[in-house]
Design an enzyme around this catalytic site. Structure first.
Site, PDB file in Angstrom:
ATOM      1  N   TYR A  39      -9.949 -24.176  31.513  1.00  0.00           N
ATOM      2  CA  TYR A  39      -9.154 -24.372  32.742  1.00  0.00           C
ATOM      3  C   TYR A  39      -8.347 -25.504  33.041  1.00  0.00           C
ATOM      4  O   TYR A  39      -7.396 -25.358  33.435  1.00  0.00           O
ATOM      5  CB  TYR A  39     -10.010 -23.890  33.796  1.00  0.00           C
ATOM      6  N   PRO A  80      -0.701 -14.521  34.102  1.00  0.00           N
ATOM      7  CA  PRO A  80      -0.969 -15.716  35.232  1.00  0.00           C
ATOM      8  C   PRO A  80      -2.376 -16.214  35.580  1.00  0.00           C
ATOM      9  O   PRO A  80      -2.707 -17.250  35.983  1.00  0.00           O
ATOM     10  CB  PRO A  80      -0.038 -15.416  36.420  1.00  0.00           C
ATOM     11  N   LYS A 139      -1.771 -21.017  32.987  1.00  0.00           N
ATOM     12  CA  LYS A 139      -1.244 -21.562  31.949  1.00  0.00           C
ATOM     13  C   LYS A 139       0.317 -21.575  31.469  1.00  0.00           C
ATOM     14  O   LYS A 139       0.652 -22.563  30.828  1.00  0.00           O
ATOM     15  CB  LYS A 139      -2.079 -21.164  30.705  1.00  0.00           C
TER      16      LYS A 139
HETATM   17  C1  FAD Z   1       7.023 -14.114  38.981  1.00  0.00           C
HETATM   18  C2  FAD Z   1       6.428 -15.166  38.195  1.00  0.00           C
HETATM   19  C3  FAD Z   1       5.098 -15.710  38.692  1.00  0.00           C
HETATM   20  C4  FAD Z   1       4.729 -16.636  37.571  1.00  0.00           C
HETATM   21  N1  FAD Z   1       3.497 -17.377  38.113  1.00  0.00           N
HETATM   22  C5  FAD Z   1       2.791 -18.130  37.500  1.00  0.00           C
HETATM   23  C6  FAD Z   1       1.594 -18.718  38.288  1.00  0.00           C
HETATM   24  O1  FAD Z   1       0.982 -18.302  38.917  1.00  0.00           O
HETATM   25  N2  FAD Z   1       0.818 -19.716  37.148  1.00  0.00           N
HETATM   26  C7  FAD Z   1       1.452 -20.253  36.166  1.00  0.00           C
HETATM   27  O2  FAD Z   1       1.115 -21.010  35.218  1.00  0.00           O
HETATM   28  N3  FAD Z   1       2.515 -19.632  35.537  1.00  0.00           N
HETATM   29  C8  FAD Z   1       3.097 -18.774  36.365  1.00  0.00           C
HETATM   30  N4  FAD Z   1       4.224 -18.080  35.821  1.00  0.00           N
HETATM   31  C9  FAD Z   1       4.970 -18.633  34.503  1.00  0.00           C
HETATM   32  C10 FAD Z   1       5.481 -19.880  34.874  1.00  0.00           C
HETATM   33  O3  FAD Z   1       6.337 -19.862  36.029  1.00  0.00           O
HETATM   34  C11 FAD Z   1       6.578 -19.922  33.521  1.00  0.00           C
HETATM   35  O4  FAD Z   1       5.750 -20.221  32.517  1.00  0.00           O
HETATM   36  C12 FAD Z   1       7.506 -21.223  33.818  1.00  0.00           C
HETATM   37  O5  FAD Z   1       8.299 -20.933  34.576  1.00  0.00           O
HETATM   38  C13 FAD Z   1       8.113 -21.553  32.453  1.00  0.00           C
HETATM   39  O6  FAD Z   1       9.320 -22.294  32.403  1.00  0.00           O
HETATM   40  P1  FAD Z   1      10.614 -22.204  31.403  1.00  0.00           P
HETATM   41  O7  FAD Z   1      11.250 -23.476  31.905  1.00  0.00           O
HETATM   42  O8  FAD Z   1      10.049 -22.187  30.099  1.00  0.00           O
HETATM   43  O9  FAD Z   1      10.933 -21.076  31.905  1.00  0.00           O
HETATM   44  P2  FAD Z   1      11.761 -20.345  33.213  1.00  0.00           P
HETATM   45  O10 FAD Z   1      11.205 -21.071  34.429  1.00  0.00           O
HETATM   46  O11 FAD Z   1      11.965 -19.022  33.172  1.00  0.00           O
HETATM   47  O12 FAD Z   1      13.317 -21.105  33.059  1.00  0.00           O
HETATM   48  C14 FAD Z   1      14.442 -20.426  32.465  1.00  0.00           C
HETATM   49  C15 FAD Z   1      15.537 -21.020  32.703  1.00  0.00           C
HETATM   50  O13 FAD Z   1      16.689 -20.408  31.815  1.00  0.00           O
HETATM   51  C16 FAD Z   1      17.758 -19.806  32.418  1.00  0.00           C
HETATM   52  N5  FAD Z   1      18.289 -18.816  31.751  1.00  0.00           N
HETATM   53  C17 FAD Z   1      17.995 -17.893  31.296  1.00  0.00           C
HETATM   54  N6  FAD Z   1      19.059 -17.028  30.485  1.00  0.00           N
HETATM   55  C18 FAD Z   1      19.710 -18.033  30.294  1.00  0.00           C
HETATM   56  C19 FAD Z   1      21.189 -18.139  29.809  1.00  0.00           C
HETATM   57  N7  FAD Z   1      21.487 -16.941  28.902  1.00  0.00           N
HETATM   58  N8  FAD Z   1      21.660 -19.379  29.721  1.00  0.00           N
HETATM   59  C20 FAD Z   1      21.435 -20.180  30.630  1.00  0.00           C
HETATM   60  N9  FAD Z   1      20.294 -20.292  31.175  1.00  0.00           N
HETATM   61  C21 FAD Z   1      19.537 -19.293  31.177  1.00  0.00           C
HETATM   62  C22 FAD Z   1      16.848 -19.195  33.718  1.00  0.00           C
HETATM   63  O14 FAD Z   1      17.721 -18.799  34.599  1.00  0.00           O
HETATM   64  C23 FAD Z   1      15.951 -20.251  34.044  1.00  0.00           C
HETATM   65  O15 FAD Z   1      16.355 -21.145  35.210  1.00  0.00           O
HETATM   66  C24 FAD Z   1       4.994 -17.127  36.755  1.00  0.00           C
HETATM   67  C25 FAD Z   1       6.280 -16.642  36.075  1.00  0.00           C
HETATM   68  C26 FAD Z   1       6.755 -15.600  36.760  1.00  0.00           C
HETATM   69  C27 FAD Z   1       8.266 -14.868  36.230  1.00  0.00           C
END
Ligand code: FAD
Length: 409
Positions: A404, A313, A317
């Site tokens: 950034y 993080p 990004k």
């Molecule tokens: C603890 C943490 C802190 C972070 N802090 C930062 C930060 O400060 N800055 C930054 O840029 N990024 C940060 N990130 C990264 C950022 O939050 C993620 O890149 C972003 O959430 C990506 O979005 P997404 O929708 O791809 O994945 P996710 O947000 O992970 O969403 C995926 C979804 O799919 C669902 N899912 C999973 N498996 C299944 C299944 N089998 N069936 C149905 N649904 C399912 C999950 O429940 C979830 O709701 C952080 C990540 C984490 C884990």
């Protein structure tokens, strides 16, 4: 209504004994920011989609994650129709600070790269996307268990899931795997069909969220002898602060008092203000990892967001990359349905990966320069020299600022 490309009804439902069968154009797995944003962009383009999420909406909203948005991300959110609250409540930041050896150095993002970033929490984006989806009658199935991908390699994929003891099957044209790093979509692909690149860092981030006005105007990234710290915020009344911690640490070992004392020592006396009295409303430890899978397309299955890549993080990004993947996937699906043009779908993977690797490089670089790593004296000197060069060189600062604020979509 019929789909021009497939000639099939866009959506329909039939019921057989113990099984419901539905049809839609795109099944989106995961209602994180990637899945919800894709659903919203498709809804506005008149493309039918169903989102399957294994958690409840409340659980998804309770996850505290990213908060810094690139201008490109803000533009896509406006295009999706969810820019109003963001414009009112988002905080524009024109610079960031880097703390090193007791001094703070400002990187003037706007002046150097011509763009700013916006501070607006991932939770708020998720809430805005959930609200607009509900208002537009977009279908999201929360607490969908046992999601399974069927026949994703051929032209008639299906996705099944269980809800309230009933099995449901959805026929579709495409599956969008927006289900994060631990999701089912990437896991459904045999590992010999893709190449994974990974780096796991030997430390984690302990994050603390508190309702208190931030005593800083811009984010401060600090490299101290005791480890990295980040002074961040989610709103004018809510701070989000991090300290580098051991991967063996547990949250219950970190009282608020211990956290704030460590944070003070790393970030510097001048930056902490009255925060030492602020009670946490959330604390969590996240490991740091770089991960990319190539390609992002497997037959009718497309991966987007954390399902395809993870960045540490430090460069802010993760969320921004999820948004750019989704935007490219939306454009490709739109061109497929409207123009019968398959080329954008064919180029999806290459287009995403070009941007993903640059963000991976920048996140790795930020992580490398700002944390304490176990290792040799030479690596430590390299880190110090890299930071000194950054503070002295406008060219180096421009390069950091350009990355950034986000490379063009
Ligand atoms: C603890 C943490 C802190 C972070 N802090 C930062 C930060 O400060 N800055 C930054 O840029 N990024 C940060 N990130 C990264 C950022 O939050 C993620 O890149 C972003 O959430 C990506 O979005 P997404 O929708 O791809 O994945 P996710 O947000 O992970 O969403 C995926 C979804 O799919 C669902 N899912 C999973 N498996 C299944 C299944 N089998 N069936 C149905 N649904 C399912 C999950 O429940 C979830 O709701 C952080 C990540 C984490 C884990």
């Amino acid at each position: 209504m019929h789909d021009r490309a497939s000639g099939l009804p866009r959506s329909s439902t039939t019921s057989e004994r113990g099984l419901t069968r539905t049809r839609t154009q795109v099944v989106i797995v995961g209602a994180g920011p990637a899945g919800l944003l894709l659903g919203q962009l498709l809804l506005r383009a008149g493309i039918d989609a169903v989102i399957l999420e294994r958690r409840s909406a409340e659980y998804v909203l309770g996850r505290i994650r990213a908060g810094v948005l690139e201008q490109g991300t803000v533009d896509v959110l406006h295009q999706a129709g969810v820019g109003a609250r963001l414009s009112r409540e988002g905080l524009v930041h024109e610079g960031v600070e880097i703390g090193f050896r007791g001094r703070r150095h400002r990187i003037a993002l706007k002046e150097l790269a011509g763009k700013s970033v916006m501070v607006y929490g991932q939770t708020e984006i998720t809430r805005d996307l959930m609200d607009i989806r509900a208002a537009g009658n977009g279908k999201t199935v929360y607490q969908a268990d046992e999601v399974a991908l069927l026949d994703w390699q051929n032209a008639s994929p299906r996705v099944s899931y269980r809800k309230d003891g009933v099995t449901h099957e959805i026929d579709c044209d495409f599956i969008a795997g927006c289900d994060g790093f631990h999701g089912v979509c990437r896991a459904s692909v045999p590992s010999d069909r893709y190449q994974a690149f990974e780096r796991i860092y030997p430390f984690g981030w302990l994050g603390l969220l508190a309702d208190a006005p931030p005593p800083w105007n811009e984010l401060i990234y600090a490299n101290s002898e005791r480890g990295f710290a980040l002074a961040s915020l989610r709103s004018p009344t809510r701070v989000r602060c991090y300290v580098q911690c051991s991967l063996e640490d547990r949250v219950d070992q970190w009282s608020d008092a211990r956290f704030w004392e460590e944070f003070r020592q790393r970030i510097g006396e001048g930056a902490i203000g009255d925060l030492a009295r602020a009670a946490s409303i959330e604390k969590s430890i996240a490991p740091l990892r770089s991960f990319v899978v190539e390609p992002l397309r497997f037959g009718r299955l497309f991966l987007a967001g954390d399902a395809a890549h993870i960045v540490p993080p430090t460069g802010a990004k993760g969320l921004n990359l999820a948004v750019s993947d989704v935007f490219y996937l939306y454009e490709a699906l739109r061109d497929h349905y409207r123009e019968r043009d398959e080329r954008p779908l064919d180029h999806y993977s290459t287009r995403c990966l070009r941007r993903i690797w640059k963000a991976e490089r920048f996140s790795w670089w930020m992580t490398r320069q700002l944390h304490q790593f176990p290792g040799d004296a030479f690596s430590k000197r390299m880190q110090e020299t890299e930071l000194e060069y950054l503070f002295e060189s406008r060219a180096a600062q421009t390069s950091m600022a350009e990355n950034y604020v986000g490379l063009p979509l």
